[in-house]
Design a protein around this motif. Structure first.
Motif, PDB file in Angstrom:
ATOM      1  N   LYS A 108     -10.000   4.002   1.548  1.00 35.46           N
ATOM      2  CA  LYS A 108      -8.680   3.934   2.362  1.00 35.46           C
ATOM      3  C   LYS A 108      -7.773   3.363   1.692  1.00 35.46           C
ATOM      4  O   LYS A 108      -6.559   3.636   1.762  1.00 35.46           O
ATOM      5  CB  LYS A 108      -8.978   3.295   3.626  1.00 35.46           C
ATOM      6  N   PHE A 109      -8.082   2.006   0.890  1.00 34.31           N
ATOM      7  CA  PHE A 109      -6.967   1.372   0.183  1.00 34.31           C
ATOM      8  C   PHE A 109      -6.430   2.295  -0.799  1.00 34.31           C
ATOM      9  O   PHE A 109      -5.142   2.383  -0.994  1.00 34.31           O
ATOM     10  CB  PHE A 109      -7.533   0.025  -0.256  1.00 34.31           C
ATOM     11  N   LEU A 110      -7.305   2.988  -1.772  1.00 36.09           N
ATOM     12  CA  LEU A 110      -6.799   3.729  -2.864  1.00 36.09           C
ATOM     13  C   LEU A 110      -5.849   4.969  -2.306  1.00 36.09           C
ATOM     14  O   LEU A 110      -4.899   5.528  -3.090  1.00 36.09           O
ATOM     15  CB  LEU A 110      -8.042   4.111  -3.560  1.00 36.09           C
ATOM     16  N   LYS A 111      -6.422   5.543  -1.156  1.00 37.52           N
ATOM     17  CA  LYS A 111      -5.574   6.413  -0.560  1.00 37.52           C
ATOM     18  C   LYS A 111      -4.227   5.873  -0.195  1.00 37.52           C
ATOM     19  O   LYS A 111      -3.089   6.778  -0.286  1.00 37.52           O
ATOM     20  CB  LYS A 111      -6.392   7.107   0.848  1.00 37.52           C
ATOM     21  N   PHE A 112      -4.053   4.773   0.291  1.00 43.51           N
ATOM     22  CA  PHE A 112      -2.723   4.166   0.522  1.00 43.51           C
ATOM     23  C   PHE A 112      -1.933   3.938  -0.628  1.00 43.51           C
ATOM     24  O   PHE A 112      -0.747   4.275  -0.431  1.00 43.51           O
ATOM     25  CB  PHE A 112      -2.924   2.750   1.511  1.00 43.51           C
ATOM     26  N   ILE A 113      -2.519   3.585  -1.562  1.00 43.47           N
ATOM     27  CA  ILE A 113      -1.996   3.254  -3.105  1.00 43.47           C
ATOM     28  C   ILE A 113      -1.308   4.584  -3.406  1.00 43.47           C
ATOM     29  O   ILE A 113      -0.071   4.610  -3.930  1.00 43.47           O
ATOM     30  CB  ILE A 113      -2.700   2.482  -3.907  1.00 43.47           C
ATOM     31  N   ASP A 114      -2.116   5.593  -3.332  1.00 47.90           N
ATOM     32  CA  ASP A 114      -1.697   7.000  -4.002  1.00 47.90           C
ATOM     33  C   ASP A 114      -0.490   7.452  -3.034  1.00 47.90           C
ATOM     34  O   ASP A 114       0.480   8.213  -3.538  1.00 47.90           O
ATOM     35  CB  ASP A 114      -2.869   8.008  -3.788  1.00 47.90           C
ATOM     36  N   ALA A 115      -0.469   7.256  -1.506  1.00 47.61           N
ATOM     37  CA  ALA A 115       0.705   7.607  -0.986  1.00 47.61           C
ATOM     38  C   ALA A 115       1.968   6.770  -1.253  1.00 47.61           C
ATOM     39  O   ALA A 115       3.096   7.147  -1.177  1.00 47.61           O
ATOM     40  CB  ALA A 115       0.318   7.488   0.699  1.00 47.61           C
ATOM     41  N   LEU A 116       1.627   5.474  -1.401  1.00 48.25           N
ATOM     42  CA  LEU A 116       2.668   4.586  -1.876  1.00 48.25           C
ATOM     43  C   LEU A 116       3.257   4.984  -3.083  1.00 48.25           C
ATOM     44  O   LEU A 116       4.523   4.677  -3.092  1.00 48.25           O
ATOM     45  CB  LEU A 116       2.145   2.969  -1.966  1.00 48.25           C
ATOM     46  N   LYS A 117       2.676   5.357  -3.902  1.00 49.05           N
ATOM     47  CA  LYS A 117       2.921   5.771  -5.417  1.00 49.05           C
ATOM     48  C   LYS A 117       3.806   7.099  -5.142  1.00 49.05           C
ATOM     49  O   LYS A 117       5.057   7.050  -5.850  1.00 49.05           O
ATOM     50  CB  LYS A 117       1.861   6.174  -6.126  1.00 49.05           C
ATOM     51  N   ILE A 118       4.050   7.868  -4.205  1.00 51.11           N
ATOM     52  CA  ILE A 118       4.609   9.027  -4.171  1.00 51.11           C
ATOM     53  C   ILE A 118       5.613   9.047  -2.815  1.00 51.11           C
ATOM     54  O   ILE A 118       6.373   9.810  -2.257  1.00 51.11           O
ATOM     55  CB  ILE A 118       3.765  10.348  -4.126  1.00 51.11           C
ATOM     56  N   SER A 119       5.682   7.876  -2.095  1.00 51.98           N
ATOM     57  CA  SER A 119       6.495   7.308  -1.067  1.00 51.98           C
ATOM     58  C   SER A 119       6.238   8.376   0.046  1.00 51.98           C
ATOM     59  O   SER A 119       7.155   8.706   0.693  1.00 51.98           O
ATOM     60  CB  SER A 119       7.773   7.424  -1.595  1.00 51.98           C
ATOM     61  N   ASP A 120       4.977   8.792   0.314  1.00 49.66           N
ATOM     62  CA  ASP A 120       4.518   9.600   1.489  1.00 49.66           C
ATOM     63  C   ASP A 120       4.146   8.899   2.653  1.00 49.66           C
ATOM     64  O   ASP A 120       3.374   8.199   2.993  1.00 49.66           O
ATOM     65  CB  ASP A 120       3.425  10.613   1.141  1.00 49.66           C
ATOM     66  N   ARG A 121       5.371   8.546   3.540  1.00 49.20           N
ATOM     67  CA  ARG A 121       5.500   7.659   4.703  1.00 49.20           C
ATOM     68  C   ARG A 121       4.296   8.275   5.650  1.00 49.20           C
ATOM     69  O   ARG A 121       3.723   7.442   6.187  1.00 49.20           O
ATOM     70  CB  ARG A 121       6.689   7.590   5.293  1.00 49.20           C
TER      71      ARG A 121
END
Length: 153
Positions: A52-65
């Motif tokens: 879950k954390f790594l998915k959040f970081i990936d979404a943060l990287k591309i700014s997918d709110r």
């Protein structure tokens, strides 16, 4: 003589007006309190929370709110604004890989405790990492909070 009497009277008044302070410990049986005998997370829990954390970081990287919001708990969604996302994106180096430093449970002010994983950047080979990212989760895997922390000496 008057000075001595004045000093003794001030000290005696303080002595007689002092109160006893007692601490009473209560068992708090909230639904959020995790009463596990072990302070360490199981391998399955670590895999769930780390994913879950790594998915959040990936979404943060591309700014997918929307993807980030889907990974957050309801409590966290109420408090997080666009400014918080921007600050996280600035403080966390999303291009680097992460390594787990510590797992366990994080006690909160209200007495409840939640699963927690601390990360460091994998290229930081020091015995004491310079930057740590603490992620706190609900038991279902939703992210309750992420806090980057730089250690300064």
């Amino acid at each position: 003589m008057k000075k001595i009497f004045l000093i003794l009277s001030v000290l005696s008044v303080q002595f007689f007006l002092s109160q006893k302070a007692g601490v009473k410990v209560e068992n708090n049986k909230n639904a959020n309190t995790n009463t596990k005998a072990s302070l360490n997370l199981s391998k399955e829990e670590i895999d769930l929370y780390n994913g879950k954390f790594l998915k959040f970081i990936d979404a943060l990287k591309i700014s997918d709110r929307t993807a980030m919001d889907a990974l957050l708990s309801e409590k966290a969604k109420k408090m997080i604004t666009e400014v918080v996302y921007q600050k996280l994106a600035k403080d966390i180096k999303t291009s680097k890989k992460f390594e787990i430093v510590k797992t366990g449970y994080k006690p909160l002010i209200d007495g409840s405790s939640f699963p927690m994983i601390q990360y460091k950047y994998s290229d930081d080979k020091a015995a004491e990492p310079k930057e740590i990212i603490t992620a706190v989760f609900e038991t279902d895997g939703k992210i309750l909070g992420i806090k980057p922390y730089k250690i300064t000496k």
